[in-house]
Design a protein around this motif. Structure first.
Motif, short mmCIF file in Angstrom:
data_model
loop_
_atom_site.label_atom_id
_atom_site.label_comp_id
_atom_site.label_asym_id
_atom_site.label_seq_id
_atom_site.Cartn_x
_atom_site.Cartn_y
_atom_site.Cartn_z
N GLY A 93 0.79 -1.22 0.00
CA GLY A 93 0.00 0.00 0.00
C GLY A 93 0.82 1.27 0.00
N GLN A 94 2.12 1.15 -0.06
CA GLN A 94 2.97 2.33 0.01
C GLN A 94 4.30 2.05 -0.68
OE1 GLN A 94 3.52 2.95 4.23
NE2 GLN A 94 5.17 1.46 4.37
N HIS A 116 -1.02 6.59 -3.44
CA HIS A 116 -1.79 7.66 -4.07
C HIS A 116 -1.43 9.04 -3.52
CE1 HIS A 116 -4.05 6.66 -0.43
NE2 HIS A 116 -4.45 7.91 -0.44
N GLU A 117 -0.47 9.12 -2.60
CA GLU A 117 -0.12 10.39 -1.99
C GLU A 117 0.98 11.12 -2.77
OE1 GLU A 117 -1.17 9.49 2.73
OE2 GLU A 117 0.91 9.37 2.05
N CYS A 118 1.24 12.34 -2.35
CA CYS A 118 2.35 13.16 -2.87
C CYS A 118 2.19 13.50 -4.35
CB CYS A 118 3.70 12.49 -2.63
SG CYS A 118 4.03 12.14 -0.88
N GLY A 119 0.95 13.46 -4.85
CA GLY A 119 0.72 13.83 -6.25
C GLY A 119 1.14 12.76 -7.24
N SER A 120 1.17 11.50 -6.81
CA SER A 120 1.55 10.43 -7.72
C SER A 120 0.48 10.26 -8.80
CB SER A 120 1.76 9.12 -6.96
OG SER A 120 0.53 8.68 -6.41
N ALA A 121 0.86 9.67 -9.91
CA ALA A 121 -0.06 9.43 -11.03
C ALA A 121 -0.21 7.93 -11.22
CB ALA A 121 0.47 10.08 -12.31
N LEU A 122 -1.44 7.51 -11.50
CA LEU A 122 -1.72 6.09 -11.72
C LEU A 122 -2.02 5.85 -13.19
CD1 LEU A 122 -2.46 3.18 -10.87
CD2 LEU A 122 -4.76 4.01 -10.36
#
Length: 299
Positions: free
Chosen positions: A16-17, A64-70
């Motif tokens: 999850g991280q 999904h944190e720190c402005g990540s893109a999926l």
């Protein structure tokens, strides 16, 4: 200069991280960088409190944190972020002793296997369970490519783009069905009841976003088949929200394919040319409640 046996930047992709470890001597020059000069992602997440005795700086962040893109591909979920090095200015503003750097980071996860380390054990399914499964409905909602020929490989959009959604239901051994989308809500967090939120389909099948000015949002006619429904929604974001993610939750429902569309079972878009609501199927009367808000409950 001999290369260090340990990498300057190491990444551990966990369930999850992700954890990013950065060597203080980032460039191998013998001049350590400051922890305050390092950040993760477009949200500029700081590292964990540094230990001066350690030669590394560590970041830990949810996927999904720190402005990540999926990015979603047929086989993988790919989370992308960037490690930024932004050196502070030297005492002399006329000279520069270091230049900024960016290190791209990716975590890949298979879509069709177990991400955790826990083993998946097969179980015996009795005959009764098999019979019940034949009546089970499987719903799906996918982002499609521009030709509607397959699932879109990326879920990144720019304002001005159109999001192409396709909802489907599949079942083995079931009577023919017709699919409807009663409601779709966009939120800035995974909690669909959080605020801000925007219901762009509401009132049991009214695509209310098509009522807004300068939008091309609409249900797509004709259906590919009764158990499939397509609709377009112009890309948007919440005003004042610095994040770059939208979470969309939709309520899908079916009725017998032989049943005529009605005020409970409908797919209505607003036609700017006529100034009226138009149904994907059925008569215009079934959409008359889209403006009044008096549509009967779908139950």
């Amino acid at each position: 200069r001999a290369l260090s046996p340990r990498p300057a930047v190491a990444v551990r992709c966990q369930e999850g991280q992700l954890a990013v470890t950065v060597r203080r001597d980032l460039f191998g020059t013998g001049r350590p960088v400051r922890a305050a000069e390092l950040s993760l992602g477009t949200a500029s997440c700081p590292p964990l409190p540094p230990n001066p005795a350690q030669a590394f700086v560590t970041f830990v962040a949810a996927l999904h944190e720190c402005g990540s893109a999926l990015q979603v591909t047929p086989d993988s979920l790919i989370y992308r972020t960037t490690l930024f090095y932004k050196p502070t200015r030297s005492g002399n503003p006329l000279i520069v002793r270091a230049t900024p750097a960016e290190v791209p980071i990716e975590c890949h996860y298979p879509r069709r296997s177990n991400v955790s380390s826990s083993a998946v054990h097969p179980t015996w399914a009795p005959f009764l369970s098999t019979v019940v499964a034949e009546q089970r409905l499987q719903f799906s909602l996918r982002l499609m490519d521009d030709q509607w020929s397959g699932e879109r490989l990326s879920n990144g959009f720019r304002l001005g783009d159109s999001l192409r959604f396709q909802a489907d239901v599949t079942s083995e051994g079931h009577v023919p069905l017709r699919l409807f989308v009663d409601r779709c809500v966009a939120t800035a967090t995974p909690d669909r009841s959080s605020s801000p939120r925007y219901a762009f389909i509401d009132r049991g099948g009214c695509l209310v976003d098509s009522r807004a000015e300068d939008t091309g949002s609409a249900f797509v006619s004709p259906r590919p088949r009764p158990e499939s429904l397509r609709f377009l929604v112009d890309a948007f974001k919440f005003a004042g929200d610095a994040g770059n993610l939208l979470y969309i939750s939709c309520h899908l429902r079916v009725s017998p394919a032989g049943e005529s569309p009605n005020s409970r079972n409908k797919a209505c878009s607003f036609s700017k040319a006529s100034g009226l609501w138009a149904p994907l199927e059925g008569t215009a009367a079934i959409c008359s409640c889209c403006d009044t808000g008096s549509c009967p409950s779908a139950g």
